[in-house]
Scaffold this active site. Structure first.
Site, short mmCIF file in Angstrom:
data_model
loop_
_atom_site.label_atom_id
_atom_site.label_comp_id
_atom_site.label_asym_id
_atom_site.label_seq_id
_atom_site.Cartn_x
_atom_site.Cartn_y
_atom_site.Cartn_z
N GLU A 72 84.65 -114.93 17.44
CA GLU A 72 83.31 -114.99 18.00
C GLU A 72 83.18 -116.14 19.00
OE1 GLU A 72 80.03 -115.75 15.33
OE2 GLU A 72 78.61 -115.32 16.92
N ASP A 92 85.34 -114.96 12.17
CA ASP A 92 84.02 -115.55 12.38
C ASP A 92 84.04 -116.88 11.63
OD1 ASP A 92 81.40 -116.23 12.71
OD2 ASP A 92 80.60 -114.26 12.16
N ASP A 95 79.83 -117.36 9.40
CA ASP A 95 78.91 -116.22 9.41
C ASP A 95 77.70 -116.65 8.59
OD1 ASP A 95 78.32 -113.45 10.12
OD2 ASP A 95 78.30 -113.17 7.95
N ASP A 218 81.87 -110.02 12.47
CA ASP A 218 80.92 -110.04 11.34
C ASP A 218 81.41 -109.13 10.20
OD1 ASP A 218 78.82 -111.55 12.69
OD2 ASP A 218 78.44 -109.73 13.86
C1 IPD Z 1 74.93 -113.27 12.00
C2 IPD Z 1 74.81 -113.00 10.52
C3 IPD Z 1 73.51 -112.27 10.22
C4 IPD Z 1 73.43 -110.98 11.00
C5 IPD Z 1 73.59 -111.22 12.48
C6 IPD Z 1 74.89 -111.98 12.76
P1 IPD Z 1 76.28 -115.49 12.77
O1 IPD Z 1 76.17 -113.91 12.30
O2 IPD Z 1 75.88 -112.24 10.07
O3 IPD Z 1 73.41 -111.93 8.86
O4 IPD Z 1 72.18 -110.39 10.72
O5 IPD Z 1 73.63 -109.94 13.10
O6 IPD Z 1 74.97 -112.25 14.15
O7 IPD Z 1 75.65 -115.57 14.11
O8 IPD Z 1 75.61 -116.31 11.76
O9 IPD Z 1 77.76 -115.65 12.83
CA CA Z 2 78.58 -113.56 12.32
CA CA Z 3 79.40 -116.93 13.59
#
Ligand code: IPD
Ligand code: CA
Ligand code: CA
Length: 276
Positions: A72, A92, A95, A218
């Protein structure tokens, strides 16, 4: 360079690195020493996201030279042609970044290996929950070395369904259509803030289903863990062609096999077409 097919070694490395990454998150939070920044306007990223990313990439490159990385933070684009015959580490670093910055517990590092069109290894480690989820294709799914399986829930009305919402809020109306349908037809809904842990919660039987539009990093690890725990995985809507199917998080839906068709139909029928 000849590539060795060694998923068990990939798994052991991923678990070791995930533990170290979790330690970096715990230390960062304990010392409140991280910086906050915003990507694309309002998408939070902290200095710990970047430090963990750097750590993981350094480990991958030195341990498995010749493998590719889809991350990411530092390499979010995948050359699909190049990746066709080389293991790709899909990572990631954090997350649940908003949870991390807020002092909330649903935070994880997610590490997967994608190779020749398949997910082979998945590791999701939540350091504030002391939960290490792992799976190797064909060998089952584990939480802290205990085998796990889906809930077996088979009545839509009794299902607890996890979801999440993107940083970009341009599809809010459509998202609310899905939420309304789930609230009207299921037991309840949860938004815990980490897609990787949501997938593991389905794997572990704490959630009965999960749906969201997410990115490969994710879902790559969590989807394998859920699948190895007995979940059915698919898409409730269109998927863009830019990601291979096994790491495509567009319109992702994961559920117990008994609930899958009912939730899929519910989401498809509640889809609100946005007029442009
Ligand atoms: C997010 C988390 C969140 C989900 C978002 C993601 P991040 O990832 O997984 O639960 O709802 O769509 O972007 O930005 O914390 O790595
Ligand atoms: Ca994520
Ligand atoms: Ca992330």
């Amino acid at each position: 360079m000849s590539i060795k097919f060694e998923p068990d070694r990939w798994l052991e490395s991923a678990k070791e690195w995930a533990l170290h990454a979790g330690g970096m998150m715990q230390q960062g939070r304990a010392n409140a020493e991280f910086k906050r920044d915003y990507k694309a306007g309002h998408e939070l990223v902290t200095s710990v996201d970047l430090a963990v990313d750097d750590y993981l990439c350094t480990q991958i490159v030195s341990t498995f030279p010749g493998h590719l990385i889809l991350s990411e933070e530092s390499s979010p684009d995948l050359n699909v042609a190049m990746a066709s015959d080389v293991p790709v580490w899909v990572i990631d670093p954090i997350d649940g970044t908003v949870n991390f910055a807020q002092g909330l517990p649903h935070v994880a590092v997610s590490i997967a290996v994608f190779y020749r069109g398949e997910r082979w290894v998945g590791v999701v480690y939540g350091p504030f929950l002391n939960e290490m989820y792992s799976a190797v294709k064909g060998k089952g799914a584990w939480l802290n070395d205990r085998p796990i399986s889906v809930s077996g829930r088979n009545v839509l009305r009794n299902a607890v369904v996890a979801t999440g919402f993107p940083y970009q809020r341009d599809t809010l109306y459509e998202l609310m259509g899905y939420v309304t349908a789930v609230l009207a037809n299921c037991q309840d809904i949860r938004r815990n803030g980490s897609a990787a842990l949501d997938l593991c919660a389905v794997a572990n039987g704490q959630m009965d289903a999960y749906y969201e539009n997410v990115k490969p990093w994710d879902m790559a690890a969590g989807a394998l863990i859920a699948e190895e725990a007995g979940a059915t995985i698919g898409a409730f809507g269109a998927q863009r062609a830019e990601w291979p199917k096994a790491i495509n998080g567009d319109s992702l839906i994961v559920a117990t096999p008994e609930l899958y068709d009912a939730i899929n139909t519910l989401l498809q029928e509640s889809r609100i077409e946005l007029s442009v």
